[in-house]
Design a protein around this motif. Structure first.
Motif, PDB file in Angstrom:
ATOM      1  N   GLN A 189       4.115  15.541   3.251  1.00 51.75           N
ATOM      2  CA  GLN A 189       2.678  15.609   3.003  1.00 51.75           C
ATOM      3  C   GLN A 189       2.372  15.545   1.514  1.00 51.75           C
ATOM      4  O   GLN A 189       1.299  15.089   1.114  1.00 51.75           O
ATOM      5  N   ASN A 190       3.315  15.981   0.688  1.00 53.70           N
ATOM      6  CA  ASN A 190       3.163  15.834  -0.757  1.00 53.70           C
ATOM      7  C   ASN A 190       3.422  14.390  -1.180  1.00 53.70           C
ATOM      8  O   ASN A 190       2.638  13.803  -1.942  1.00 53.70           O
ATOM      9  N   GLU A 191       4.511  13.802  -0.697  1.00 56.18           N
ATOM     10  CA  GLU A 191       4.858  12.431  -1.076  1.00 56.18           C
ATOM     11  C   GLU A 191       3.805  11.416  -0.630  1.00 56.18           C
ATOM     12  O   GLU A 191       3.520  10.448  -1.336  1.00 56.18           O
ATOM     13  N   LEU A 192       3.261  11.634   0.564  1.00 54.91           N
ATOM     14  CA  LEU A 192       2.368  10.642   1.174  1.00 54.91           C
ATOM     15  C   LEU A 192       0.917  11.111   1.210  1.00 54.91           C
ATOM     16  O   LEU A 192       0.120  10.617   2.011  1.00 54.91           O
ATOM     17  N   LYS A 193       0.551  12.025   0.318  1.00 56.68           N
ATOM     18  CA  LYS A 193      -0.795  12.600   0.364  1.00 56.68           C
ATOM     19  C   LYS A 193      -1.893  11.573   0.154  1.00 56.68           C
ATOM     20  O   LYS A 193      -3.016  11.748   0.639  1.00 56.68           O
ATOM     21  N   THR A 194      -1.570  10.490  -0.543  1.00 63.57           N
ATOM     22  CA  THR A 194      -2.573   9.449  -0.775  1.00 63.57           C
ATOM     23  C   THR A 194      -2.522   8.372   0.295  1.00 63.57           C
ATOM     24  O   THR A 194      -3.551   7.988   0.863  1.00 63.57           O
ATOM     25  N   ASP A 245      -0.725   8.348   3.328  1.00 65.03           N
ATOM     26  CA  ASP A 245      -0.658   8.791   4.723  1.00 65.03           C
ATOM     27  C   ASP A 245      -0.880  10.294   4.822  1.00 65.03           C
ATOM     28  O   ASP A 245       0.027  11.051   5.171  1.00 65.03           O
ATOM     29  N   PRO A 246      -2.086  10.766   4.526  1.00 63.31           N
ATOM     30  CA  PRO A 246      -2.321  12.218   4.524  1.00 63.31           C
ATOM     31  C   PRO A 246      -2.145  12.865   5.893  1.00 63.31           C
ATOM     32  O   PRO A 246      -1.993  14.087   5.982  1.00 63.31           O
ATOM     33  N   GLY A 247      -2.144  12.078   6.952  1.00 59.95           N
ATOM     34  CA  GLY A 247      -2.012  12.642   8.296  1.00 59.95           C
ATOM     35  C   GLY A 247      -0.595  12.767   8.792  1.00 59.95           C
ATOM     36  O   GLY A 247      -0.368  13.146   9.946  1.00 59.95           O
ATOM     37  N   VAL A 248       0.406  12.478   7.960  1.00 53.13           N
ATOM     38  CA  VAL A 248       1.798  12.524   8.406  1.00 53.13           C
ATOM     39  C   VAL A 248       2.152  13.924   8.925  1.00 53.13           C
ATOM     40  O   VAL A 248       1.759  14.936   8.362  1.00 53.13           O
ATOM     41  N   HIS A 249       2.895  13.941  10.033  1.00 53.25           N
ATOM     42  CA  HIS A 249       3.253  15.233  10.619  1.00 53.25           C
ATOM     43  C   HIS A 249       4.582  15.115  11.352  1.00 53.25           C
ATOM     44  O   HIS A 249       4.807  14.177  12.114  1.00 53.25           O
ATOM     45  N   ILE A 250       5.466  16.078  11.120  1.00 58.85           N
ATOM     46  CA  ILE A 250       6.755  16.154  11.794  1.00 58.85           C
ATOM     47  C   ILE A 250       6.688  17.295  12.799  1.00 58.85           C
ATOM     48  O   ILE A 250       6.277  18.414  12.454  1.00 58.85           O
ATOM     49  N   LYS A 276       0.805  -1.215   0.000  1.00 61.68           N
ATOM     50  CA  LYS A 276       0.000   0.000   0.000  1.00 61.68           C
ATOM     51  C   LYS A 276       0.841   1.270   0.000  1.00 61.68           C
ATOM     52  O   LYS A 276       0.289   2.375  -0.031  1.00 61.68           O
ATOM     53  N   GLY A 277       2.164   1.107   0.051  1.00 62.16           N
ATOM     54  CA  GLY A 277       3.048   2.262  -0.055  1.00 62.16           C
ATOM     55  C   GLY A 277       3.009   3.187   1.131  1.00 62.16           C
ATOM     56  O   GLY A 277       3.350   4.378   1.013  1.00 62.16           O
ATOM     57  N   ARG A 278       2.623   2.692   2.292  1.00 64.32           N
ATOM     58  CA  ARG A 278       2.532   3.545   3.470  1.00 64.32           C
ATOM     59  C   ARG A 278       3.919   3.903   4.007  1.00 64.32           C
ATOM     60  O   ARG A 278       4.851   3.133   3.903  1.00 64.32           O
ATOM     61  N   GLY A 279       4.009   5.092   4.574  1.00 63.43           N
ATOM     62  CA  GLY A 279       5.272   5.562   5.096  1.00 63.43           C
ATOM     63  C   GLY A 279       5.763   4.749   6.272  1.00 63.43           C
ATOM     64  O   GLY A 279       4.975   4.297   7.105  1.00 63.43           O
ATOM     65  N   ASN A 280       7.088   4.555   6.340  1.00 64.15           N
ATOM     66  CA  ASN A 280       7.742   3.879   7.450  1.00 64.15           C
ATOM     67  C   ASN A 280       8.423   4.966   8.287  1.00 64.15           C
ATOM     68  O   ASN A 280       9.350   5.626   7.823  1.00 64.15           O
ATOM     69  N   SER A 281       7.947   5.177   9.516  1.00 65.17           N
ATOM     70  CA  SER A 281       8.434   6.299  10.319  1.00 65.17           C
ATOM     71  C   SER A 281       9.929   6.198  10.615  1.00 65.17           C
ATOM     72  O   SER A 281      10.605   7.233  10.739  1.00 65.17           O
ATOM     73  N   ASN A 282      10.471   4.987  10.721  1.00 59.88           N
ATOM     74  CA  ASN A 282      11.913   4.852  10.964  1.00 59.88           C
ATOM     75  C   ASN A 282      12.730   5.308   9.765  1.00 59.88           C
ATOM     76  O   ASN A 282      13.734   6.016   9.903  1.00 59.88           O
ATOM     77  N   LYS A 283      12.301   4.906   8.571  1.00 59.85           N
ATOM     78  CA  LYS A 283      13.001   5.333   7.357  1.00 59.85           C
ATOM     79  C   LYS A 283      12.850   6.845   7.145  1.00 59.85           C
ATOM     80  O   LYS A 283      13.798   7.528   6.724  1.00 59.85           O
ATOM     81  N   ILE A 284      11.672   7.367   7.432  1.00 59.43           N
ATOM     82  CA  ILE A 284      11.450   8.807   7.294  1.00 59.43           C
ATOM     83  C   ILE A 284      12.354   9.580   8.246  1.00 59.43           C
ATOM     84  O   ILE A 284      12.943  10.606   7.876  1.00 59.43           O
ATOM     85  N   ILE A 326      12.138  21.852   9.550  1.00 57.96           N
ATOM     86  CA  ILE A 326      11.084  20.887   9.890  1.00 57.96           C
ATOM     87  C   ILE A 326       9.824  21.190   9.092  1.00 57.96           C
ATOM     88  O   ILE A 326       9.137  20.279   8.609  1.00 57.96           O
ATOM     89  N   GLN A 327       9.514  22.476   8.923  1.00 60.41           N
ATOM     90  CA  GLN A 327       8.340  22.828   8.132  1.00 60.41           C
ATOM     91  C   GLN A 327       8.520  22.415   6.671  1.00 60.41           C
ATOM     92  O   GLN A 327       7.575  21.956   6.023  1.00 60.41           O
ATOM     93  N   GLU A 328       9.747  22.533   6.167  1.00 61.50           N
ATOM     94  CA  GLU A 328      10.026  22.074   4.806  1.00 61.50           C
ATOM     95  C   GLU A 328       9.765  20.576   4.682  1.00 61.50           C
ATOM     96  O   GLU A 328       9.184  20.116   3.688  1.00 61.50           O
ATOM     97  N   TRP A 329      10.201  19.829   5.705  1.00 63.33           N
ATOM     98  CA  TRP A 329       9.989  18.382   5.666  1.00 63.33           C
ATOM     99  C   TRP A 329       8.503  18.019   5.761  1.00 63.33           C
ATOM    100  O   TRP A 329       8.051  17.056   5.139  1.00 63.33           O
ATOM    101  N   ASN A 330       7.751  18.804   6.514  1.00 64.00           N
ATOM    102  CA  ASN A 330       6.310  18.571   6.542  1.00 64.00           C
ATOM    103  C   ASN A 330       5.710  18.740   5.156  1.00 64.00           C
ATOM    104  O   ASN A 330       4.888  17.925   4.708  1.00 64.00           O
TER     105      ASN A 330
END
Length: 491
Positions: free
Chosen positions: A289-294, A296-301, A223-231, A281-285
């Protein structure tokens, strides 16, 4: 539709599901649930075996008229993944799971539900408890530590079984018959930490990756979901290019077989660099949020000041090795099946990162339907460790479950499904570890299949179970037991 849990537990399956939900049963903490199963059997005067691994085997003689039917092994596992939402007050060592109904779904309250694999336990207990359900001779085996090590199944003594037909109830899709699964292995990279005194005139900050969906590292890896450790590895590497900082710890993920949803790090930076740090940090958000918009739209740093004062940090070399490890350790889909469209063939998940007093542990769960590809993933992961001067270990290696084109129990399930629903059941393979492979390895000639009702978002606090599907799948299961009486097992 059931309006309350009290109404729902009038059904025997949900009654027993509710009962076992009162008993803590996280992987490695199965003594209480194992003892409950033993007591259940003794109260009903059934033969029961509890082995050193706390696996429980309960045997029940055939119903009248079913004595000629081959003995049936019914199998599931008693342990569950213990995940909860941040801020949730719940002690998985002693608190019961709080069940709730939303429309036609059963949920827990801000924790995993444990339908994986409480459903199998509930089905088995409802069957063993009933006096009016016809069945062949039964050997019910409920194993331990499936979610972590497969240690229970690996410890099972095959001499305790007569049956050569196994129905595993650890699948998650109704109207689908699971006939093959991947093998797996856990890998751990161990990075020794060299500590240094925290520099003066710096402030400590907690850097957090949150808001990801996570999921089962086999069933949801496609499903291509983000991995918080890799992020976190990407963020730490990116910050190092622009803002000098020191690293004090990294911790993320709860289980190697769950895609990590949250990772935290503690960093120290000069007091005059906070504005630049916050801007990065805002840049990374924005990037994530662009990469994972589909997916993991709730991703937040987030970044927050840490109290009290931090006294030590990783050496610069340890910091660089930690970041390099997070970036280079294999993760995600590695190969797709060329035989079954859409099926992941091999993958790996960097599921847990832990900072101890002396080491940084990076734990992964590798899976493959092809043994040589699993070995290739392990080889590449070990090369990362070797290159960085880390130690490396493997454990909990379990076999794949190959497809059996001549399976008789599959034919019974297919026949009943066609007659009951006027359509064919879907035959599937999954990219997940199922204990069938271990039992087939232990019991030569074992004919296996796996079934189960619809459940969603397992291994996350949003895990939920379809109530109508659970009831339908139970009735389908009972119809198969009845059909076993007339099936020609000698053909």
């Amino acid at each position: 539709m059931y309006n309350s849990v009290e109404d729902l537990i009038q059904h025997p399956v949900f009654y027993f599901f509710s009962e076992i939900s009162k008993i803590p049963r996280g992987s490695g903490n199965e003594k209480a649930i194992s003892d409950y199963l033993v007591q259940f059997a003794k109260e009903r005067h059934l033969e029961v075996i509890q082995d050193a691994a706390l696996n429980v085997i309960i045997k029940k003689p055939a119903s009248p008229g079913y004595e000629h039917v081959p003995t049936l092994v019914i199998q599931g596992h008693m342990d569950m993944v213990c995940e909860k939402n941040q801020g949730t007050v719940h002690d998985f060592e002693k608190d019961p799971i709080q069940l709730r109904i939303v429309e036609d779904m059963l949920y827990a309250t801000d924790t995993t539900l444990g339908a994986d694999n409480g459903v199998a336990v509930a089905y088995a207990l409802a069957l063993l408890d009933a006096e009016d359900i016809p069945h062949p001779a039964l050997e019910v085996v409920i194993t331990t530590e499936e979610e972590t090590t497969m240690g229970g199944a690996l410890a099972v003594d095959p001499a305790n079984f007569e049956g050569k037909i196994l129905i595993n109830i650890d699948s998650e899709e109704d109207h689908k018959l699971l006939v093959s699964s991947a093998g797996g292995i856990k890998t751990t990279q161990i990075l020794p930490i060299v500590w240094e005194e925290a520099p003066k005139n710096t402030m400590a900050y907690s850097l957090s990756v949150k808001g990801l969906k996570g999921g089962h590292s086999g069933m949801s890896i496609h499903k291509g979901r983000g991995n918080s450790n890799k992020i976190m590895g990407r963020i730490l590497a990116g910050l190092a290019d622009d803002v000098p900082y020191f690293l004090q710890q990294i911790n993320g993920g709860a289980a190697t077989n769950a895609i990590p949803r949250e990772t935290d790090a503690v960093i120290l930076a000069a007091e005059n660099s906070i504005e630049k740090l916050e801007a990065k940090i805002q840049e990374w958000n924005t990037i994530l949020q662009n990469e994972l918009k589909t997916s993991d739209p709730g991703v937040h740093i987030s970044l927050h000041k840490v109290e009290p004062e931090v006294t030590n940090v990783f050496s610069e070399q340890t910091k660089q090795k930690a970041i390099t490890s997070l970036l280079l350790i294999p993760n995600g889909i590695q190969t797709m099946s060329m035989d079954i469209e859409g099926l992941v063939e091999s993958s790996t998940n960097l599921g847990v990162v832990t900072t101890t007093d002396t080491e940084l542990l990076l734990e992964s769960d590798a899976r493959s339907a092809v043994k040589s590809l699993k070995e290739d993933i392990v080889r590449r992961a070990s090369l990362v460790a070797e290159t960085l001067g880390c130690s490396f270990k493997t454990e909990n290696d379990y076999p794949e479950w190959p497809y059996n084109p001549d399976s008789k129990i599959r034919k019974v399930f297919e026949k009943v499904h066609r007659e009951k629903y006027n359509k064919d059941a879907e035959i599937i393979a999954v990219h997940a570890g199922i204990e069938c492979g271990i039992f087939i390895d232990k019991i030569p000639g074992l004919d296996a299949i796996s079934i189960g009702p619809d459940m969603y978002n397992v291994h996350t606090p949003n895990e939920h179970l379809s109530i109508p599907s659970t009831i339908n799948n139970w009735e389908y299961f009972l119809s198969v037991l009845m059909e076993m009486k007339s099936f020609d097992w000698k053909e």
